[in-house]
Design a protein around this motif. Sequence first.
Motif, PDB file in Angstrom:
ATOM      1  N   TYR A 181       0.829  -1.231  -0.100  1.00  0.00           N
ATOM      2  CA  TYR A 181      -0.217  -0.012  -0.039  1.00  0.00           C
ATOM      3  C   TYR A 181       0.877   1.163  -0.028  1.00  0.00           C
ATOM      4  O   TYR A 181       0.457   2.451   0.096  1.00  0.00           O
ATOM      5  CB  TYR A 181      -0.705  -0.060   1.194  1.00  0.00           C
ATOM      6  N   LEU A 182       2.131   0.995   0.092  1.00  0.00           N
ATOM      7  CA  LEU A 182       3.119   2.184   0.078  1.00  0.00           C
ATOM      8  C   LEU A 182       2.943   3.386   1.221  1.00  0.00           C
ATOM      9  O   LEU A 182       2.798   4.350   0.584  1.00  0.00           O
ATOM     10  CB  LEU A 182       3.197   2.863  -1.507  1.00  0.00           C
ATOM     11  N   MET A 183       2.424   2.767   2.288  1.00  0.00           N
ATOM     12  CA  MET A 183       2.236   3.802   3.653  1.00  0.00           C
ATOM     13  C   MET A 183       3.732   3.861   4.096  1.00  0.00           C
ATOM     14  O   MET A 183       4.536   3.206   4.113  1.00  0.00           O
ATOM     15  CB  MET A 183       1.374   2.998   4.668  1.00  0.00           C
ATOM     16  N   CYS A 225       1.576   2.426   8.783  1.00  0.00           N
ATOM     17  CA  CYS A 225       1.450   0.981   8.642  1.00  0.00           C
ATOM     18  C   CYS A 225       1.221   0.323   9.999  1.00  0.00           C
ATOM     19  O   CYS A 225       0.487  -0.686  10.145  1.00  0.00           O
ATOM     20  CB  CYS A 225       2.968   0.416   8.035  1.00  0.00           C
ATOM     21  N   THR A 226       1.884   0.856  10.846  1.00  0.00           N
ATOM     22  CA  THR A 226       1.789   0.450  12.396  1.00  0.00           C
ATOM     23  C   THR A 226       0.366   0.803  12.956  1.00  0.00           C
ATOM     24  O   THR A 226      -0.265  -0.155  13.664  1.00  0.00           O
ATOM     25  CB  THR A 226       2.743   1.142  13.294  1.00  0.00           C
ATOM     26  N   ALA A 227      -0.116   1.925  12.442  1.00  0.00           N
ATOM     27  CA  ALA A 227      -1.513   2.343  13.036  1.00  0.00           C
ATOM     28  C   ALA A 227      -2.407   1.490  12.444  1.00  0.00           C
ATOM     29  O   ALA A 227      -3.492   1.194  12.982  1.00  0.00           O
ATOM     30  CB  ALA A 227      -1.541   3.715  12.813  1.00  0.00           C
ATOM     31  N   THR A 228      -2.256   1.611  11.128  1.00  0.00           N
ATOM     32  CA  THR A 228      -3.485   0.617  10.103  1.00  0.00           C
ATOM     33  C   THR A 228      -3.318  -0.664  10.711  1.00  0.00           C
ATOM     34  O   THR A 228      -4.436  -1.377  10.947  1.00  0.00           O
ATOM     35  CB  THR A 228      -3.473   1.001   8.945  1.00  0.00           C
ATOM     36  N   GLY A 268      -4.949  10.703  13.501  1.00  0.00           N
ATOM     37  CA  GLY A 268      -5.085  10.771  12.266  1.00  0.00           C
ATOM     38  C   GLY A 268      -4.006   9.961  11.529  1.00  0.00           C
ATOM     39  O   GLY A 268      -3.750  10.054  10.104  1.00  0.00           O
ATOM     40  N   ASN A 269      -3.472   8.806  12.090  1.00  0.00           N
ATOM     41  CA  ASN A 269      -2.526   7.790  11.402  1.00  0.00           C
ATOM     42  C   ASN A 269      -3.016   6.666  10.653  1.00  0.00           C
ATOM     43  O   ASN A 269      -2.401   5.817   9.886  1.00  0.00           O
ATOM     44  CB  ASN A 269      -1.467   7.463  12.207  1.00  0.00           C
ATOM     45  N   ILE A 270      -4.580   6.190  10.947  1.00  0.00           N
ATOM     46  CA  ILE A 270      -4.886   5.102  10.134  1.00  0.00           C
ATOM     47  C   ILE A 270      -5.412   5.183   8.887  1.00  0.00           C
ATOM     48  O   ILE A 270      -6.274   6.277   8.700  1.00  0.00           O
ATOM     49  CB  ILE A 270      -6.002   4.510  11.277  1.00  0.00           C
ATOM     50  N   ASN A 271      -5.116   4.201   8.036  1.00  0.00           N
ATOM     51  CA  ASN A 271      -6.044   4.130   6.769  1.00  0.00           C
ATOM     52  C   ASN A 271      -7.208   3.136   6.909  1.00  0.00           C
ATOM     53  O   ASN A 271      -6.896   2.164   6.631  1.00  0.00           O
ATOM     54  CB  ASN A 271      -4.673   3.660   5.709  1.00  0.00           C
TER      55      ASN A 271
END
Length: 268
Positions: free
Chosen positions: A35-37, A42-45, A211-214
């Motif tokens: 997903y190229l985060m 990455c850790t949040a999602t 606001g770090n979650i996808n």
Amino acid sequence: MAAASLAVGFVVGVLSGLLGVGGGMFLVPIFKLGYLMDSLMCTATSLFTIIPTSISGAVSRIRNRTCVPKLGIAAGLGGAVTSPLGVWLATQSPDWAIMGTAALVIAYSATTMFRKALAVPKGPAFQKGGAGEGSSADGPIDVGRRQLLLFAGIGLVAGLASGYVGVGGGFIMVPMMISLAHLSMRYTSGTSLIAVMILAVPGVVTQAVLGNINWIAGIAVACGSVPGAMLGARLVPKVPERQLRFLFAGFLLVAAVMLVVNQFAAVA
């Protein structure tokens, strides 16, 4: 991408339900490479996806009586205390520090589990405990104050790691529960799932506020991981103790290698 997310989620869910981990060890590098985060997202999602995955597996484990709920709750509450601290530390750390720490801790846990697997004699190594809280290979499990405090302490360590590297903490809790509490792998993995279900919540709330979650990617993967975790939980009684431990150790090693490769790719 939707089909790939469902497939990835299903595989991660099966491993989660079977081994008692949230699946973040695979989700973090997958989110970064697929997903190229950035590392923090990455850790949040990953942490968000872990919650529905672990709930699904934990419910199945409780129904099948392959866990010790009281000890899982104690570990989960301990982890919930330190998980937000881990999230805060992650926001203060560079990408290489987050991924490097995760790879080192996971590799250490893997070698510990390999030693524990080799120590299990071939043949039946697990004695069913019937309708009680659970039992280990050494007999009934003591769920007294001492054990509750021990598991709360294990949760404190796991929660810090969970918030920092975006995983459920099972990669630390399972080896610690086996080493310190002498719990069989079948009960350890189920108990770990209950703890993961609880300790991830404060970290996810913190990451959501930041606001770090996808959300789209997390929900897509969770749609596959929830049924996968249910299937993994049902497979537990069919796998011998020795094989479960080897499988867990191998899972950790693959995850550590994925994180290292992912970090080198990012640097290059």
